[in-house]
Every structure is written in C-alpha cells, then in structure tokens.
Scaffold this motif. Structure first.
Motif, short mmCIF file in Angstrom:
data_model
loop_
_atom_site.label_atom_id
_atom_site.label_comp_id
_atom_site.label_asym_id
_atom_site.label_seq_id
_atom_site.Cartn_x
_atom_site.Cartn_y
_atom_site.Cartn_z
N PRO A 124 44.92 80.19 50.20
CA PRO A 124 44.43 81.52 50.52
C PRO A 124 44.24 82.47 49.16
O PRO A 124 43.30 83.05 49.39
N TRP A 125 44.73 82.09 48.02
CA TRP A 125 44.48 82.68 46.89
C TRP A 125 43.22 81.99 46.21
O TRP A 125 42.68 82.58 45.18
N ASP A 126 42.66 81.00 46.69
CA ASP A 126 41.32 80.46 46.02
C ASP A 126 39.98 81.12 46.49
O ASP A 126 40.30 82.00 47.55
N SER A 127 39.22 81.32 45.83
CA SER A 127 37.84 81.86 46.33
C SER A 127 36.87 80.73 46.75
O SER A 127 36.60 79.76 46.04
N PRO A 128 36.15 80.84 47.91
CA PRO A 128 36.39 81.91 48.95
C PRO A 128 37.98 81.83 49.52
O PRO A 128 38.42 80.72 49.70
N SER A 129 38.46 82.97 50.03
CA SER A 129 39.81 82.95 50.45
C SER A 129 39.96 82.21 51.97
O SER A 129 40.88 81.73 52.41
#
Ligand code: XIL
Length: 341
Positions: A138-143
């Motif tokens: 979830p902390w990656d982009s895109p979330s």
C-alpha cells in the motif's frame, strides 16, 4: 522428547527453519537445526543468483548439501524460491536492461530455470515457493495494489500461470505455493487490500486450472506493530482453505527496534519487546493450529547470531528477531511457541 518438532508432530505440523549454509559449520547451530526442526529451507542457496551465477554454469553444491543434510536428518524441505524479482543473476537483469535478452528469450529462460531446478530435486521437495512477493504494498505508488517487479514488468501478468504450470510439469507431486509478506495484516493495521488482491488473483487462476496448491504467509513481523490476533490471522488462512488450498507460515521472525537501551543479546527478562516478540510468534503459530490445513510453521533463521534482520533493517536498526539469542540460549519466544504446541 520435548523438542519443537516432536511437540508439533502431535498436531501433524512441521516446524521448519531457514538454514544458512555457512552457519551449519558451527556445531551448536547444527545441533539445534537437527534436534528442533522437522523441515528446512535454503535461506539463499536455491535462489537463481546462487544457482546460476554465470549463464549456463550451475553451482549446485550448497543447495545439494542442504538437501543431503535434510535427508540424513529425516527432515522435509521447503524449496525457496523459483520466481522472485530479487537475487536474480546480474547476467539476466543486465541482459534484459541492455536489450541483449529479448522478452521471448526471457520467458524461455524462466521456463528452463524452473524446469531444470524442479526436475533436479524432483521427489525431494515437499513444498515449492513457485512465485514470491508478486504484489505491491500500500505504501508503493500507485498505492492501489498491483503486480510489481522484474517479471511483471518484462513478461506481464501471465508469468504467474506459466510458472506454476511449468513447475507442476517438472514435479507433479510437489506442493506449489504462492508466497508473500504482509499477508497477516489484520488487527492494528486493518484488513489488507494486499491479502484480497492475492486472494482474487489466486482464485481466478485456480478457476482456470492453474496448479496453485498452497498459500504461504511469510510472517515477518515487528514488535512496533503491536500484537496481532490469532483469530484474525486464521481468517486469512481460512479464506485460502475455502478455495481448496493448503497453507503455511514460511518465514516467521519478529524484529524489534534497537533503540532506547535495547542491546543485541538482551536477556529474556530485561526487555518488554521480547515479550511482544514472543506474543507475535505465538499468534502466528496459533493461527496455523486453528486453520484446518496449515502444514508447516517455518522461522527465518532460529538464532540472533545468524539473522537477516540486522543487515537489512538498519534505519532505524532492528534485531532480536529470532527464537534463540546470539549465544544459542532459547528466548521467551521459544518458550512461548513451545507451550502452544
Ligand atoms: C533474505 C535472506 O535472509 C538474506 O540473507 C538475503 O541477503 C536476502 O534475502 N523474503 C524472502 C526471503 O522471501 O528470500 C528473504 O531472505 C527475506 C524476505
């Protein structure tokens, strides 16, 4: 016999550990690995960069050595890992980056790798981690959770079905696992989108006949996340059981931040974090025992003397993540999982 493996056998559960080949040279390490555990996993020796450091030249020695060790000690082997975006040989990643390895050739190379490795150890591997850590966080982009990393980028999403089919063809009797972290993310961190992304992915693939037998939850926890809840963690395993799959905890450890007076080698009584660590080790084991087909509970190393945590989690520094301290003395976490069995 009050060893972990003897106690776990009464539940038809295997207790496993990752093994570092170098550490096996230490008598104390070897003794605990043999006496306490009924399953072993290569910490690094089965990874692609270890097996084929130079294109076409395999280095089987360290991987074979642990297979032989396991056989001698009547232990099962969890094979780790066939398809992962980390610890790939440089010739492979560089070849793709500079265009000398095309996408078609890359797919062929993956097929050859899986087929070669799985055939070599046919009949000797109980559970294979076929695909590892394919989903984003979830902390990656895109979330929004998505397929991440080298394989998805270069081959697209179909590599997952391909990998499981190639593995099945090479050894029809090994149990084939999808393995990932942050899959126990309930409780303090809320139900996780990542869990349901993977669940839907696997559900769809299985509906298409893709041979995914098992769900592996790595179980890398930290005491800073608070205490998890066994019943909530069990619900995740149950969701996969309802698809007809087996489950396992595959890489359990519970790290603590080495701040505020926490020292490597802190004894059982000094540090409340060791209590939280014990509790989290227990929660995952209890979830496994509560789920109807959780086959094994594997720790990612059993002593703080040989743990990946201090080298990988440095900012802030973390450690104290295993069942035994640096002098091979059992910690509170050891006693805690022992009393759960
Ligand atoms: C780790 C090993 O423990 C380290 O020695 C190595 O340097 C990096 O990989 N998830 C996995 C494991 O699936 O393969 C990783 O093992 C830890 C995270």
């Amino acid at each position: 016999d009050q060893s972990l493996k003897a106690l776990a056998a009464r539940h038809n559960l295997a207790i496993g550990t990752a093994i570092s080949n170098d550490a096996l040279a230490e008598p104390q390490y070897k003794a605990i690995a043999t006496q306490q555990f009924s399953s072993v996993t290569h910490e690094n020796a089965m990874k692609w960069e270890s097996l084929e450091p130079t294109r076409g030249t395999y280095n089987w020695g360290p991987a074979d050595a642990l297979i032989d060790f396991a056989k001698k000690n009547n232990q099962k082997v969890r094979g780790h890992v066939l398809v992962w975006h980390n610890q790939l040989p440089a010739w492979l990643t560089e070849g793709v980056a500079n265009g000398t390895i095309s996408k078609t050739e890359l797919r062929d190379l993956l097929k050859k790798h899986i087929t070669t490795v799985v055939k070599r150890y046919k009949g000797k591997i109980w559970q294979w981690d076929v695909v590892n850590e394919a989903a984003s966080d979830p902390w990656d982009s895109p979330s929004e959770i998505h397929l991440k990393g080298f394989w998805a980028q270069n081959l697209g999403p179909t590599y997952i079905a391909d990998a499981f089919r190639w593995a099945r063809a090479a050894d029809p009797h090994a149990l084939l696992f999808y393995n990932d972290y942050n899959m126990e993310a309930f409780g303090d961190r809320g139900p996780s989108d990542k869990v349901w992304f993977i669940y839907n992915l696997i559900k769809n693939l299985r509906a298409q006949g893709v041979p995914i037998d098992g769900f592996g939850s790595q179980g890398h926890l930290g005491t800073q996340y608070g205490n998890f809840d066994a019943f909530q963690v069990k619900e995740v395993l149950d969701a996969f059981s309802d698809l007809g799959m087996v489950s396992a905890f595959t890489e359990v450890d519970v790290r603590s931040q080495m701040t505020a007076g926490v020292q490597a080698g802190d004894s059982n009584e000094i540090n409340p974090r060791l209590q939280a660590s014990a509790s989290n080790f227990s929660v995952l084991l209890q979830a496994c025992l509560l789920n109807r087909n959780c086959l094994s509970y594997t720790v990612w190393g059993f002593t703080d003397k040989h743990s990946w945590v201090p080298t990988w989690f440095t900012d802030p520094p973390e450690g104290l993540a295993t069942l035994y301290d640096e002098n091979y003395q059992p910690k509170r976490a050891y006693n805690s999982i022992k009393s759960d069995l």
